[in-house]
Design a protein around this motif. Sequence first.
Motif, short mmCIF file in Angstrom:
data_model
loop_
_atom_site.label_atom_id
_atom_site.label_comp_id
_atom_site.label_asym_id
_atom_site.label_seq_id
_atom_site.Cartn_x
_atom_site.Cartn_y
_atom_site.Cartn_z
N PRO A 1 -2.99 -25.18 -14.50
CA PRO A 1 -2.16 -24.00 -14.49
C PRO A 1 -0.88 -24.16 -15.29
O PRO A 1 -0.48 -25.27 -15.62
N CYS A 2 -0.29 -23.03 -15.57
CA CYS A 2 0.95 -22.97 -16.33
C CYS A 2 2.05 -22.55 -15.35
O CYS A 2 2.16 -21.38 -14.99
N PHE A 3 2.80 -23.52 -14.86
CA PHE A 3 3.77 -23.26 -13.79
C PHE A 3 5.03 -22.58 -14.30
O PHE A 3 5.47 -22.82 -15.42
N VAL A 4 5.63 -21.78 -13.44
CA VAL A 4 6.89 -21.10 -13.75
C VAL A 4 8.03 -22.12 -13.68
O VAL A 4 8.15 -22.84 -12.68
N PRO A 5 8.87 -22.20 -14.72
CA PRO A 5 10.04 -23.10 -14.65
C PRO A 5 10.96 -22.67 -13.51
O PRO A 5 11.05 -21.49 -13.16
N THR A 6 11.65 -23.66 -12.92
CA THR A 6 12.57 -23.37 -11.82
C THR A 6 13.98 -23.82 -12.20
O THR A 6 14.18 -24.49 -13.20
N ASN A 7 14.94 -23.46 -11.37
CA ASN A 7 16.35 -23.88 -11.53
C ASN A 7 16.90 -23.57 -12.91
O ASN A 7 17.59 -24.40 -13.52
N VAL A 8 16.59 -22.38 -13.44
CA VAL A 8 17.14 -21.98 -14.74
C VAL A 8 18.64 -21.81 -14.58
O VAL A 8 19.12 -21.16 -13.64
N ASN A 9 19.40 -22.42 -15.49
CA ASN A 9 20.86 -22.28 -15.44
C ASN A 9 21.43 -22.36 -16.84
O ASN A 9 20.85 -22.96 -17.74
N VAL A 10 22.57 -21.73 -17.00
CA VAL A 10 23.29 -21.75 -18.27
C VAL A 10 24.30 -22.87 -18.18
O VAL A 10 25.26 -22.81 -17.41
N VAL A 11 24.07 -23.92 -18.96
CA VAL A 11 24.92 -25.11 -18.94
C VAL A 11 26.28 -24.80 -19.55
O VAL A 11 27.32 -25.22 -19.04
N SER A 12 26.27 -24.05 -20.66
CA SER A 12 27.52 -23.66 -21.32
C SER A 12 27.26 -22.44 -22.19
O SER A 12 26.13 -22.17 -22.57
N ALA A 13 28.34 -21.72 -22.49
CA ALA A 13 28.26 -20.57 -23.38
C ALA A 13 29.50 -20.54 -24.25
O ALA A 13 30.59 -20.85 -23.79
N THR A 14 29.30 -20.19 -25.52
CA THR A 14 30.42 -19.99 -26.44
C THR A 14 30.45 -18.50 -26.77
O THR A 14 29.77 -17.70 -26.11
N ASN A 15 31.16 -18.15 -27.83
CA ASN A 15 31.21 -16.73 -28.20
C ASN A 15 29.92 -16.27 -28.88
O ASN A 15 29.68 -15.08 -29.01
N SER A 16 29.05 -17.22 -29.33
CA SER A 16 27.82 -16.80 -30.00
C SER A 16 26.58 -17.61 -29.61
O SER A 16 25.49 -17.33 -30.12
N THR A 17 26.72 -18.58 -28.72
CA THR A 17 25.58 -19.40 -28.30
C THR A 17 25.58 -19.60 -26.79
O THR A 17 26.59 -19.41 -26.12
N ALA A 18 24.41 -20.04 -26.29
CA ALA A 18 24.30 -20.42 -24.89
C ALA A 18 23.33 -21.60 -24.81
O ALA A 18 22.31 -21.62 -25.51
N THR A 19 23.68 -22.56 -23.98
CA THR A 19 22.79 -23.70 -23.73
C THR A 19 22.19 -23.52 -22.35
O THR A 19 22.92 -23.40 -21.36
N ILE A 20 20.86 -23.47 -22.33
CA ILE A 20 20.12 -23.16 -21.11
C ILE A 20 19.25 -24.36 -20.73
O ILE A 20 18.65 -25.00 -21.59
N ASP A 21 19.18 -24.66 -19.43
CA ASP A 21 18.33 -25.75 -18.95
C ASP A 21 17.50 -25.23 -17.79
O ASP A 21 17.79 -24.18 -17.21
N TRP A 22 16.44 -25.97 -17.45
CA TRP A 22 15.54 -25.61 -16.37
C TRP A 22 14.77 -26.84 -15.93
O TRP A 22 14.76 -27.87 -16.60
N ALA A 23 14.12 -26.71 -14.80
CA ALA A 23 13.26 -27.78 -14.30
C ALA A 23 11.81 -27.40 -14.57
O ALA A 23 11.41 -26.25 -14.38
N THR A 24 11.04 -28.38 -15.02
CA THR A 24 9.62 -28.15 -15.26
C THR A 24 8.83 -28.52 -14.02
O THR A 24 9.30 -29.30 -13.18
N ARG A 25 7.63 -27.99 -13.90
CA ARG A 25 6.78 -28.27 -12.76
C ARG A 25 5.43 -28.81 -13.19
O ARG A 25 4.51 -28.88 -12.39
#
Length: 121
Positions: free
Chosen positions: A33-57
């Motif tokens: 199966p193709c599991f849904v990522p969990t714990n999606v969060n925005v680590v940081s954001a600037t005026n034009s970018t965002a760094t996003i992380d998540w947990a894999t299952r």
Amino acid sequence: MPATSYTFRVRQACDSADVSNWTTSGFTTDSLPCFVPTNVNVVSATNSTATIDWATRGTETNWDVRVYNTTFDSTYTVTAHPATVGGLTAGVTYNVAVRALCGSAMLEGDYSEPVSFTTTI
């Protein structure tokens, strides 16, 4: 079953006296199966970018990161996390959701629950 080879046979039977020869073919299922990522969060954001992380299952190595709001909707396909996405506008609130892409066919899983963030000014 995931990652399994199957063989099937088909023939035409118009009636009991008129039956064609068997034709054989096969296929292999993908590694789901193709599991849904969990714990999606925005680590940081600037005026034009965002760094996003998540947990894999699972063992996924590719993901779609969808960043959107009422006037913007963009999907970034990435091969690592955390992932930095760009092209955003300063001082705007966005939603982000992540889905896994699984197997050699890059089958799309379901998106995670969205998380909101605002870029800096």
